[in-house]
Write a protein that holds these residues in place. Structure first.
Motif, short mmCIF file in Angstrom:
data_model
loop_
_atom_site.label_atom_id
_atom_site.label_comp_id
_atom_site.label_asym_id
_atom_site.label_seq_id
_atom_site.Cartn_x
_atom_site.Cartn_y
_atom_site.Cartn_z
N THR A 85 1.04 -1.49 0.18
CA THR A 85 -0.56 0.02 0.29
C THR A 85 0.88 1.13 0.18
O THR A 85 0.90 2.00 -0.64
CB THR A 85 -0.83 -0.36 0.82
N ASN A 86 1.90 1.43 1.24
CA ASN A 86 2.32 2.63 1.22
C ASN A 86 3.64 2.32 -0.57
O ASN A 86 3.66 3.80 -0.99
CB ASN A 86 3.78 2.15 1.88
N ARG A 87 4.23 1.29 -1.07
CA ARG A 87 5.32 1.52 -2.25
C ARG A 87 3.39 1.81 -3.38
O ARG A 87 3.85 3.30 -3.90
CB ARG A 87 5.12 0.02 -3.01
N LEU A 88 2.33 1.86 -3.37
CA LEU A 88 1.89 2.24 -4.73
C LEU A 88 1.39 4.23 -4.53
O LEU A 88 1.29 3.98 -4.91
CB LEU A 88 0.27 1.50 -3.90
N LYS A 89 1.33 3.97 -2.80
CA LYS A 89 1.21 6.05 -2.69
C LYS A 89 1.97 5.97 -2.90
O LYS A 89 1.79 7.56 -3.32
CB LYS A 89 0.66 5.62 -1.22
N SER A 90 3.71 5.91 -2.71
CA SER A 90 4.68 6.61 -3.12
C SER A 90 5.18 6.59 -4.77
O SER A 90 5.14 7.28 -5.05
CB SER A 90 5.66 6.08 -2.58
N GLN A 91 3.75 6.26 -5.53
CA GLN A 91 4.05 5.64 -6.68
C GLN A 91 3.77 6.16 -7.57
O GLN A 91 3.63 7.03 -8.64
CB GLN A 91 4.08 4.22 -7.28
N LYS A 92 2.48 7.13 -7.20
CA LYS A 92 1.37 7.97 -7.69
C LYS A 92 2.28 9.70 -7.71
O LYS A 92 1.80 10.28 -8.41
CB LYS A 92 0.83 7.41 -7.19
N LEU A 93 3.34 9.92 -6.91
CA LEU A 93 3.70 10.37 -6.82
C LEU A 93 4.22 11.73 -8.00
O LEU A 93 4.91 11.20 -9.06
CB LEU A 93 5.44 11.11 -6.34
N PRO A 94 3.49 12.81 -8.09
CA PRO A 94 4.18 12.92 -10.06
C PRO A 94 5.27 13.70 -9.62
O PRO A 94 5.79 14.61 -9.22
CB PRO A 94 3.43 13.86 -10.30
N VAL A 110 4.61 10.77 2.89
CA VAL A 110 3.54 11.29 1.29
C VAL A 110 1.74 11.02 1.80
O VAL A 110 1.78 10.27 2.87
CB VAL A 110 3.76 9.71 0.59
N SER A 111 0.94 11.66 1.57
CA SER A 111 -0.06 11.63 2.10
C SER A 111 -1.24 10.66 1.55
O SER A 111 -0.41 10.76 0.45
CB SER A 111 -0.64 12.97 2.38
N GLU A 112 -1.95 9.50 2.16
CA GLU A 112 -2.58 9.35 0.95
C GLU A 112 -3.76 9.91 0.47
O GLU A 112 -4.40 8.84 -0.55
CB GLU A 112 -4.08 8.48 2.81
N ASN A 113 -3.92 11.33 0.78
CA ASN A 113 -5.02 11.91 -0.21
C ASN A 113 -3.53 12.91 -1.89
O ASN A 113 -2.94 13.61 -0.13
CB ASN A 113 -5.41 12.87 0.70
N GLN A 114 -4.37 12.56 -2.33
CA GLN A 114 -2.37 13.22 -3.48
C GLN A 114 -2.59 14.83 -3.21
O GLN A 114 -2.46 15.56 -4.09
CB GLN A 114 -2.74 12.44 -4.70
N GLN A 115 -4.23 15.24 -2.84
CA GLN A 115 -4.42 16.42 -2.85
C GLN A 115 -3.28 17.47 -2.16
O GLN A 115 -2.57 18.89 -2.72
CB GLN A 115 -6.10 16.99 -2.68
#
Length: 221
Positions: free
Chosen positions: A61-70, A176-181
């Protein structure tokens, strides 16, 4: 014996033969079943080779969260300030008739004033420093860069290690926040700086403090 009697007896023997046949077949079937069937399949446990964990783990879950960073967007933002500072310094070298390949560095002292380092004549160094300290655009760009670049460098390295070796960085997960905003570059910079100040560790050596940041031109440092 009459023909009728013979037919009746033959019919009786045939009927008896049919009645006995299923019992034999059942016995043979049970025997075959006992030989050919396996033991009842027991539910597979965690140590069984057939057991395959399903569902995403906490690390996934954390890996996916980080991979979403632009990350590309962050690099573009930081790159604009890098380009501006680099070009400003190159113009200064040309303005003072210095070798364009001269190695110089820029940092801020304890009073927040820009200082220039490098193999320069003292008078030239002082004049360049004065020029840069009155250049509001340069000062603002340098201030942003001094916090943005170390944070970006940390995140970039952590993600590369994650992709190469599958190792999660707990500090990156915290940033990294769960909320990408809430994962804008300035949001991440603020959290990174807060964590660095409240719990300094070796992992923060890349940006020990803002005052130590220096931009280097024409050097590998």
């Amino acid at each position: 014996m009459s023909l009728l009697t013979s037919l009746i007896q033959a019919s009786t023997r045939f009927q008896q033969s049919l009645e006995k046949r299923p019992a034999v077949n059942d016995a043979e079937g049970q025997k075959a079943k006992g030989i050919g069937s396996a033991d009842p399949l027991q539910p597979a446990g965690p140590g069984d080779d057939r057991f395959t964990p399903s569902g995403a783990s906490f690390g996934d879950t954390n890996r996916l969260k980080s991979q979403k960073l632009p990350l590309a967007d962050y690099k573009q933002t930081v790159g604009q300030d890098l380009a501006f500072i680099r070009e400003t310094l190159r113009h200064k070298l040309a303005e003072y008739n210095l070798n364009p390949n001269s190695a110089i560095s820029v940092n801020k002292n304890e009073n927040g004033k820009i200082e220039v380092g490098g193999n320069l004549a003292e008078e030239t160094r002082t004049r360049i420093e004065n020029d840069l300290n009155v250049n509001k655009n340069f000062e603002d760009a340098f201030s942003r860069l001094s916090v943005n670049e170390p944070t970006l460098h940390f995140m970039d390295n952590a993600l590369k290690l994650n992709q190469a070796y599958g190792v999660n960085n707990s500090l990156l997960d915290t940033l990294v926040s769960e909320n990408q905003q809430f994962n804008g570059l300035q949001d991440l910079v603020h959290r990174y700086d807060t964590l660095r100040r409240s719990a300094p560790t070796d992992q923060f050596e890349v940006a020990a403090n803002r005052g130590s940041y220096a931009f280097n031109l024409n050097t590998r440092a």
